[in-house]
Design a protein around this motif. Structure first.
Motif, PDB file in Angstrom:
ATOM      1  N   MET A   1       0.845  -1.191   0.000  1.00 26.83           N
ATOM      2  CA  MET A   1       0.000   0.000   0.000  1.00 26.83           C
ATOM      3  C   MET A   1       0.882   1.242   0.000  1.00 26.83           C
TER       4      MET A   1
ATOM      5  N   THR B   1      -3.670   5.431   1.028  1.00 27.99           N
ATOM      6  CA  THR B   1      -4.824   4.842   1.671  1.00 27.99           C
ATOM      7  C   THR B   1      -6.088   5.252   0.930  1.00 27.99           C
TER       8      THR B   1
ATOM      9  N   GLU C   1       1.956   1.606  12.665  1.00 20.93           N
ATOM     10  CA  GLU C   1       1.081   0.630  12.013  1.00 20.93           C
ATOM     11  C   GLU C   1       0.741  -0.442  13.039  1.00 20.93           C
TER      12      GLU C   1
ATOM     13  N   ALA D   1      -1.680  -3.681  13.850  1.00 29.01           N
ATOM     14  CA  ALA D   1      -2.568  -4.691  13.283  1.00 29.01           C
ATOM     15  C   ALA D   1      -3.813  -4.860  14.150  1.00 29.01           C
ATOM     16  N   SER D   2      -4.884  -5.398  13.535  1.00 28.39           N
ATOM     17  CA  SER D   2      -6.143  -5.575  14.245  1.00 28.39           C
ATOM     18  C   SER D   2      -5.933  -6.375  15.536  1.00 28.39           C
TER      19      SER D   2
ATOM     20  N   ASP E   1      -5.500   5.771   8.186  1.00 29.22           N
ATOM     21  CA  ASP E   1      -6.176   4.590   7.645  1.00 29.22           C
ATOM     22  C   ASP E   1      -6.562   3.684   8.802  1.00 29.22           C
ATOM     23  N   GLY E   2      -7.566   2.818   8.573  1.00 33.11           N
ATOM     24  CA  GLY E   2      -7.955   1.826   9.557  1.00 33.11           C
ATOM     25  C   GLY E   2      -8.860   2.388  10.636  1.00 33.11           C
TER      26      GLY E   2
ATOM     27  N   GLU F   1     -10.686   7.089  12.864  1.00 30.16           N
ATOM     28  CA  GLU F   1     -10.648   6.642  11.487  1.00 30.16           C
ATOM     29  C   GLU F   1      -9.760   7.605  10.710  1.00 30.16           C
TER      30      GLU F   1
ATOM     31  N   GLY G   1     -10.549  -4.381  10.123  1.00 31.62           N
ATOM     32  CA  GLY G   1     -10.056  -5.533   9.384  1.00 31.62           C
ATOM     33  C   GLY G   1      -8.688  -5.296   8.775  1.00 31.62           C
ATOM     34  N   THR G   2      -8.260  -4.040   8.729  1.00 38.54           N
ATOM     35  CA  THR G   2      -6.927  -3.677   8.248  1.00 38.54           C
ATOM     36  C   THR G   2      -6.201  -2.929   9.355  1.00 38.54           C
ATOM     37  N   PRO G   3      -4.881  -2.821   9.277  1.00 37.24           N
ATOM     38  CA  PRO G   3      -4.158  -2.139  10.348  1.00 37.24           C
ATOM     39  C   PRO G   3      -4.594  -0.684  10.525  1.00 37.24           C
TER      40      PRO G   3
ATOM     41  N   ARG H   1      -3.385   2.933  11.013  1.00 36.74           N
ATOM     42  CA  ARG H   1      -2.152   3.629  10.646  1.00 36.74           C
ATOM     43  C   ARG H   1      -2.284   5.089  11.048  1.00 36.74           C
TER      44      ARG H   1
END
Length: 278
Positions: free
Chosen positions: A1, A4, A76, A78-79, A100-101, A115, A135-137, A139
C-alpha cells in the motif's frame, strides 16, 4: 500500500529489489534532514515496549544536531493490537493523526472511535490506551513532546476531532492557494506546540524565505512540490519527511496536479530556553 483509501500516503514497507537504482535523495545536514519515502523499508522499522502487533518508523527524536523538542513515529498497528500503557514518559504530551484503519483511543476513561482524518491531542499525565479494531491495520502519526508549562495557564484539555470538520484557514492575499487546518487557536498560550495540516493548491507557494524560531517537522500526506531547505531546492512528494531546525530558511512551490498537503509540527508560545547553553 502507498496511498490509503482516504488519500493520505502511508509507507508500503517491504524492501527494494537488488536491481533498484538508489535515488540518493536522502540528506542529513546541520540545518535540515530530508528522509524520502523510499527509505521507509521493513529493515528500518522499530518496536515499542507495551505495544502489541505494532511496528513503526521512528523519523524524529531529540538528539544533538537534529530534533530538539519532539519525536515523531509513523505507526502501524494490526487488528487486535495496541497498548494499555503507550508511553512511560508521564511529562509528555501527544498528538495522534490517523491516515487509515479503525481504532479506539480511550482518554481518561472515555472512548473515541478513530478513522482516517481523526486527530487527538492528549495532555501530559493523562491516562490513555489504544486498540486497533478494523479488518486492516490502524495507521497513524504519533508526535510526542515534553510539555512546557506556562505560568498562570493550566495545561490544555484533551480533545478529539476529525480533519473534515475543521475549515482550512487561507492566508490573506493568496487567492485561497495556501491555507492551514488549525486544530487549536494560535492565540491559546496553554499550548506549547502546534500540529496542523498545511495545504497548497497547484501553483500555491511560500513566496519568500521563511526564517523563524520554530523547529519544524513536515510529513507529506499528499501531492508534490519543490521545497527550499536552507540553500537547496528539493523535489518532494507524498511520503517524504522533512525536519528543519530553528531559523532554517524555507520556501515552497506546489507542483500539482493535485493539492500538496503536509502534517506540520512546530514549537510555539514559549520563551527561548537559556539554561541548556550553560
Amino acid at each position: 500500500m502507498t496511498e490509503t483509501p482516504s488519500g493520505y500516503y502511508f509507507p508500503a514497507g517491504g524492501l527494494p529489489s537488488q536491481t533498484t537504482l538508489m535515488t540518493a535523495r536522502a540528506v542529513f545536514t546541520p540545518a535540515y534532514c530530508f528522509i524520502p519515502r523510499g527509505c521507509f523499508s521493513d529493515i528500518l522499522t522499530s518496536n515499542l515496549p507495551g505495544w502489541t502487533k505494532t511496528r513503526l518508523w521512528l523519523i524524529a527524536r531529540p538528539m544533538s544536531g537534529f530534533s530538539e523538542t519532539f519525536s515523531q513515529y509513523v505507526m502501524e498497528v494490526a487488528s487486535g493490537g495496541g497498548s494499555d500503557a503507550p508511553d512511560p514518559e508521564t511529562g509528555a504530551e501527544h498528538w495522534l493523526f490517523f491516515t487509515d484503519g479503525l481504532a479506539t483511543v480511550t482518554i481518561d476513561g472515555t472512548g473515541y472511535e478513530m478513522e482516517a482524518g481523526s486527530y487527538a491531542y492528549i495532555p501530559p499525565s493523562t491516562r490513555w490506551t489504544l486498540l486497533a479494531e478494523g479488518g486492516t491495520p490502524a495507521r497513524f502519526h504519533w508526535l510526542r513532546k515534553l510539555y512546557e508549562p506556562a505560568p498562570g495557564h493550566p495545561a490544555p484539555a484533551h480533545f478529539v476531532i476529525n480533519e473534515r470538520d475543521v475549515p482550512v484557514r487561507f492566508m490573506p492575499d493568496t487567492e485561497n492557494r495556501w491555507g492551514t487546518t488549525r486544530f487549536v487557536d494560535p492565540d491559546d498560550i496553554a499550548h506549547d506546540a502546534h500540529v496542523n495540516i498545511v495545504t497548497f493548491q497547484p501553483g500555491g507557494r511560500i513566496p519568500f524565505e521563511e526564517t523563524h524560531v520554530m523547529e519544524h517537522g513536515l510529513y507529506v500526506l499528499e501531492g508534490r512540490a519543490a521545497y527550499k531547505l536552507n540553500q537547496d531546492w528539493v523535489e518532494v512528494e507524498a511520503g517524504d519527511f522533512m525536519w528543519l531546525r530553528a531559523f532554517c530558511p524555507q520556501a515552497c512551490i506546489a507542483a500539482g496536479p493535485g493539492p500538496f498537503r503536509y502534517l506540520l509540527y512546530k514549537d510555539v508560545n514559549r520563551h527561548a530556553n537559556l539554561r541548556h547553553l550553560r
